[in-house]
Scaffold this motif. Structure first.
Motif, PDB file in Angstrom:
ATOM      1  N   CYS A 180       0.828  -1.222   0.000  1.00 13.21           N
ATOM      2  CA  CYS A 180       0.000   0.000   0.000  1.00 13.21           C
ATOM      3  C   CYS A 180       0.854   1.261   0.000  1.00 13.21           C
ATOM      4  CB  CYS A 180      -0.929   0.000   1.220  1.00 13.21           C
ATOM      5  SG  CYS A 180      -2.494  -0.809   0.905  1.00 13.21           S
ATOM      6  N   LEU A 181       1.945   1.223   0.763  1.00 12.86           N
ATOM      7  CA  LEU A 181       2.834   2.377   0.798  1.00 12.86           C
ATOM      8  C   LEU A 181       3.512   2.585  -0.560  1.00 12.86           C
ATOM      9  CD1 LEU A 181       4.460   1.894   4.318  1.00 12.86           C
ATOM     10  CD2 LEU A 181       2.989   3.781   3.622  1.00 12.86           C
ATOM     11  N   ARG A 182       3.826   1.487  -1.208  1.00 10.18           N
ATOM     12  CA  ARG A 182       4.492   1.583  -2.511  1.00 10.18           C
ATOM     13  C   ARG A 182       3.514   1.994  -3.612  1.00 10.18           C
ATOM     14  NH1 ARG A 182       6.572   2.726  -6.313  1.00 10.18           N
ATOM     15  NH2 ARG A 182       8.296   1.814  -7.490  1.00 10.18           N
ATOM     16  N   HIS A 183       2.238   1.544  -3.484  1.00 11.01           N
ATOM     17  CA  HIS A 183       1.221   1.837  -4.502  1.00 11.01           C
ATOM     18  C   HIS A 183      -0.022   2.415  -3.816  1.00 11.01           C
ATOM     19  CE1 HIS A 183       3.811  -0.514  -7.115  1.00 11.01           C
ATOM     20  NE2 HIS A 183       3.741  -1.510  -6.251  1.00 11.01           N
ATOM     21  N   PRO A 184       0.077   3.631  -3.314  1.00  6.44           N
ATOM     22  CA  PRO A 184      -1.001   4.220  -2.502  1.00  6.44           C
ATOM     23  C   PRO A 184      -2.323   4.421  -3.240  1.00  6.44           C
ATOM     24  CG  PRO A 184       0.656   5.866  -3.055  1.00  6.44           C
ATOM     25  CD  PRO A 184       1.215   4.559  -3.487  1.00  6.44           C
ATOM     26  N   ASP A 185      -2.300   4.471  -4.548  1.00  8.94           N
ATOM     27  CA  ASP A 185      -3.531   4.708  -5.314  1.00  8.94           C
ATOM     28  C   ASP A 185      -4.164   3.419  -5.826  1.00  8.94           C
ATOM     29  OD1 ASP A 185      -3.180   7.453  -4.986  1.00  8.94           O
ATOM     30  OD2 ASP A 185      -1.865   7.572  -6.748  1.00  8.94           O
ATOM     31  N   CYS A 186      -3.599   2.281  -5.450  1.00  4.92           N
ATOM     32  CA  CYS A 186      -4.093   0.992  -5.953  1.00  4.92           C
ATOM     33  C   CYS A 186      -5.212   0.471  -5.047  1.00  4.92           C
ATOM     34  CB  CYS A 186      -2.956  -0.027  -6.023  1.00  4.92           C
ATOM     35  SG  CYS A 186      -3.451  -1.613  -6.699  1.00  4.92           S
ATOM     36  N   GLU A 187      -6.424   0.373  -5.571  1.00  2.14           N
ATOM     37  CA  GLU A 187      -7.585  -0.036  -4.780  1.00  2.14           C
ATOM     38  C   GLU A 187      -7.456  -1.472  -4.281  1.00  2.14           C
ATOM     39  OE1 GLU A 187     -12.462  -0.469  -5.187  1.00  2.14           O
ATOM     40  OE2 GLU A 187     -11.257   0.274  -6.868  1.00  2.14           O
ATOM     41  N   SER A 188      -6.977  -2.386  -5.123  1.00  3.56           N
ATOM     42  CA  SER A 188      -6.857  -3.795  -4.712  1.00  3.56           C
ATOM     43  C   SER A 188      -5.842  -3.970  -3.591  1.00  3.56           C
ATOM     44  CB  SER A 188      -6.469  -4.666  -5.906  1.00  3.56           C
ATOM     45  OG  SER A 188      -5.251  -4.220  -6.494  1.00  3.56           O
ATOM     46  N   ALA A 189      -4.809  -3.125  -3.593  1.00  6.20           N
ATOM     47  CA  ALA A 189      -3.806  -3.181  -2.515  1.00  6.20           C
ATOM     48  C   ALA A 189      -4.434  -2.793  -1.184  1.00  6.20           C
ATOM     49  CB  ALA A 189      -2.629  -2.264  -2.835  1.00  6.20           C
ATOM     50  N   HIS A 190      -5.290  -1.775  -1.193  1.00  4.02           N
ATOM     51  CA  HIS A 190      -5.966  -1.350   0.042  1.00  4.02           C
ATOM     52  C   HIS A 190      -6.980  -2.399   0.505  1.00  4.02           C
ATOM     53  CE1 HIS A 190      -4.393   2.698   0.701  1.00  4.02           C
ATOM     54  NE2 HIS A 190      -4.335   2.817  -0.630  1.00  4.02           N
ATOM     55  N   ILE A 191      -7.672  -3.023  -0.430  1.00  2.00           N
ATOM     56  CA  ILE A 191      -8.609  -4.099  -0.066  1.00  2.00           C
ATOM     57  C   ILE A 191      -7.853  -5.239   0.602  1.00  2.00           C
ATOM     58  CG2 ILE A 191     -10.099  -5.901  -1.028  1.00  2.00           C
ATOM     59  CD1 ILE A 191     -10.935  -3.870  -3.188  1.00  2.00           C
ATOM     60  N   ASN A 192      -6.697  -5.541   0.031  1.00  2.00           N
ATOM     61  CA  ASN A 192      -5.849  -6.603   0.572  1.00  2.00           C
ATOM     62  C   ASN A 192      -5.412  -6.295   2.000  1.00  2.00           C
ATOM     63  OD1 ASN A 192      -2.652  -7.739   0.541  1.00  2.00           O
ATOM     64  ND2 ASN A 192      -4.217  -9.144  -0.185  1.00  2.00           N
ATOM     65  N   LYS A 193      -4.930  -5.087   2.219  1.00  2.00           N
ATOM     66  CA  LYS A 193      -4.451  -4.681   3.551  1.00  2.00           C
ATOM     67  C   LYS A 193      -5.594  -4.616   4.562  1.00  2.00           C
ATOM     68  CE  LYS A 193      -3.719  -0.478   5.060  1.00  2.00           C
ATOM     69  NZ  LYS A 193      -3.246   0.887   5.324  1.00  2.00           N
TER      70      LYS A 193
END
Length: 745
Positions: free
Chosen positions: A238-251
């Motif tokens: 998430c820190l590396r790709h802050p605008d990625c929605e799937s990354a935030h869902i994952n976290k």
């Protein structure tokens, strides 16, 4: 505590050690602490009515009374020290200590009989004259001592809650961080707090008397252990790709899962009741059979739940037909039983009573056959599914297509993973019905939940990688979630074996684990009860080594399962060694059957001895070979003997002092790991040689056939470094250290 004076001569310990509603004992350590005291008091009470009172008897009674009083005095000193350290319990603890001290002195006075030639004519009141006084004093003593222990136990509960609160507070900070530097600092603190929480809850889990609560605690702690690494990589992504929605869902999914697990732990520790726990009995078929009292109603409930098997798309046609046939037969047998029973109520003839006995036997036989059929259906399905999915083809495909940035292929393999998830969830539901014990039932529920949660998390991690195919951290994140899935599949293999063991009556008894609450520096009275083992700092140091050992045992277990002949000596030796290595891994976590360093060293000696026997079995196997690969097998086997000899020497070396003991523990586990790493090379090698010889129609005719297997794992097993890479062995410390290398391009 509630105790009643005995109207007749003697009393048993069960009548002395009663149960006060306000002093429920929930841990083994508190219970076991009271046993010697109960035994001594029972001895005193049972002496009070004996007519013959020799000098030897009088002296023995006085010694016991004095011993009780001295022990209580020491116990009170510790209790007072605990009270001074914990002001919120000081008043209650002080009252209980005063009561215990008073009761101990009363017992000492009542047993002061050795110097009296004629105690009944003396003005001094003794145990022989006051028939209820000693029971009254014993009641007060046991009640007050138990209260002190239960109050001290509340301190442990408070420690766990405080530790949980610290973890939650740090998690909130982790969720809000926006810079990588800040994340590294906070996660380092979070890791230390999780280690502390893990050890506190591990002690509590092993000390719980209730097996269901113990199983629920184990499930929650397993979630927290796996999620800690997931939280690290998901947050980094998430820190590396802050605008990625799937990354935030994952976290967000990881944080949610951890909070639920933390809440579950506190519910267990504070004895809160959960709805899920109360529903267990109404869902499991085995539970229904166990309480088969209201016959018609219970049979209806049981047969209703057999529909989970007959309606399942994964139940074989043969099993489905047998289950339906036995269900129909059970209804008929019950109708016959009820009919004969009603006749027997009116006419109690010998013939009718015999008919009733026959009807009962037929009913029981039918239900046992149904039970066996359900067990066979569930376990055979589980074995087939676990074997089929050992190659992890879908996970491998998701990793490859993610790196390629192929979103269309990701969607295709997501559907396949979803199908696999439903298969495994269905398997868990069926295994739950035939688990045989409530703790195993809870473990099946946990397994199903894990597959249901981890599946979507893998998908979101794969989508993130596909959107950022050059991102190393996104690739690492997907690896971590895939490892969690593979780990759960490995756990299912062990769970399946345990369910089969329970069904076949091979389950061994568990040893008692004592873990009394720690009263700060004043813990001298626990030394005789709680064996010396690794402290928290030492366990943290050796955690990575233990994890490597755990992963190696999982790999070795998966290799041995490929043998069709499970009675083969190589398989038996390897399975035994893997089990011992797993016990050593549990020791590094403060869990399992090995409680002391001495027990660990003894286990290491036995492990080494079995390793030498295994080397002989490998030699015997090589004698049957006529192949170019035989020299390689012998070369690898020759490494096994010196490894085992070195481990034996290390385990037998006498050491003194805490530092030297820890060094010896570390050395034993390292050498055990080296042996297991070698086995990871030897087993696939044997597999290939055996297949090659069978295909070539050589003279290797007596050796067992290997099962067909879709996993091509042999190449990675040839070198320890590649094996470690395959298992994804990365400690928390390594992750924190390497976070500074987050790609900057």
């Amino acid at each position: 505590m509630a105790m009643s004076p005995c109207s007749s001569g003697g009393v048993s310990s069960s009548s002395v050690l009663g149960a006060d509603a306000g002093l429920e004992i929930r841990t083994r350590s508190v219970e076991q602490t009271l046993v010697p005291l109960v035994s001594q008091i029972t001895t005193l009470i049972n002496h009070k009515d004996k007519p013959k009172r020799s000098d030897k008897t009088l002296q023995a009674i006085q010694r016991v009374g004095q011993a009780v009083n001295l022990a209580v005095a020491r116990f009170v000193t510790i209790g007072e020290a605990i009270a001074n350290e914990n002001h919120e319990l000081k008043e209650e603890m002080s009252v209980a200590c005063i009561e215990a001290k008073r009761a101990g002195e009363t017992i000492a006075e009542l047993t002061d009989v050795a110097s009296l030639d004629h105690p009944e004519s003396d003005s001094h009141i003794t145990i022989f004259m006051d028939k209820t006084g000693v029971v009254k004093a014993a009641r007060l003593l046991l009640s007050s001592v138990t209260k002190v222990l239960v109050l001290a136990d509340r301190i442990v509960i408070k420690q766990i809650i405080t530790s949980r609160n610290k973890v939650l507070a740090t998690m909130e900070q982790l969720e809000k961080v926006s810079s990588f530097q800040e994340f590294v600092q906070i996660f380092s603190q979070f890791g230390n707090e999780m280690v502390e929480f893990a050890h506190l809850t591990g002690d509590r889990q092993n000390d719980l008397k209730d097996e269901k609560k113990k199983a629920r605690m184990a499930a929650s702690r397993a979630v927290l252990e796996k999620c800690t690494m997931m939280l690290l990589t998901a947050s980094k992504t998430c820190l590396r790709h802050p605008d990625c929605e799937s990354a935030h869902i994952n976290k967000d999914g990881v944080f949610h899962q951890m909070r639920l697990a933390l809440e579950q732990v506190i519910d267990i520790v504070t004895d809160s009741r959960s709805n899920g726990e109360n529903e267990l009995a109404s869902i499991s078929i085995y539970s229904g059979i166990k309480v088969f009292k209201n016959l018609s109603t219970m049979l209806e409930v049981i047969l209703e739940h057999t529909e989970d098997f007959t309606d399942s798309a994964y139940t074989s046609h043969e099993h489905r037909e047998h289950i339906l046939e036995l269900s129909k037969q059970a209804k008929m047998e019950l109708e016959q039983l009820v009919s004969v029973w009603m006749q027997a109520q009116n006419q109690k003839t010998k013939d009718l009573m015999e008919d009733l006995e026959v009807a009962i036997l037929k009913m029981c036989q039918c239900m046992n056959e149904l039970k066996r059929e359900l067990h066979s259906a569930a376990t055979s399905l589980a074995a087939d599914l676990l074997k089929y999915h050992t190659d992890h083809m879908v996970l491998k495909a998701l990793k490859i297509t993610g790196v390629e940035g192929n979103l269309e292929a990701i969607a295709e393999y997501t559907c396949k993973l979803s199908e696999q998830k439903e298969q495994l969830a269905e398997m868990c539901r069926l295994l739950r019905h035939v688990s045989g014990t409530e703790p195993l039932e809870i473990t099946c529920i946990h397994a199903e939940d894990t597959f249901q949660v981890t599946g979507p998390q893998i998908v979101s991690a794969a989508e993130t990688l596909a959107l950022h195919p050059s991102s190393k951290i996104a690739k690492e994140n997907l690896e971590v979630f895939c490892e969690a899935w593979e780990s759960q599949l490995s756990d299912m293999s062990m769970l399946l074996r345990e369910i089969i063991d329970v069904f076949e009556g091979r389950r061994g008894e568990k040893r008692v684990y004592l873990s009394l609450p720690r009263p700060g520096k004043h813990n001298a009275y626990l030394k005789a009860l709680k064996p010396v083992r690794l402290d928290t700092e030492e366990q943290a140091k050796i955690a990575k080594l233990g994890l490597e050992l755990h992963l190696l045992t999982s790999y070795v277990d998966s290799e041995t399962e490929k043998w069709e002949d499970q009675e083969n000596k190589i398989v038996q030796y390897v399975q035994g060694m893997s089990s011992m290595a797993y016990s050593m891994y549990l020791f590094t976590r403060g869990e399992g059957l090995l409680k002391t360093t001495q027990e660990l060293f003894h286990q290491a000696e036995i492990f080494a001895t079995e390793g030498k026997k295994l080397a002989s079995a490998f030699h015997a196997f090589s004698d049957q070979l006529h192949d170019d690969g035989k020299p390689l097998l012998l070369l690898e086997t020759e490494k096994l003997i010196p490894m085992c000899q070195q481990l034996q020497i290390t385990a037998k070396v006498s050491v003194q002092g805490k530092s030297a003991t820890f060094t010896k523990v570390d050395a034993c586990i390292q050498k055990t790991r080296n042996v297991m790493t070698l086995l990871c090379q030897l087993l696939p090698l044997c597999c290939r040689l055996l297949r090659k010889n069978k295909a070539g129609n050589s003279c290797l005719k007596s050796a067992p056939l290997w099962r067909e297997n879709r996993v091509q794992a042999g190449t990675n097993a040839h070198c320890p470094e590649r094996t470690a890479e395959m298992f994804g062995i990365k400690s928390l410390e390594n992750h924190v250290t390497n976070m500074t290398f987050l790609e900057s391009k």
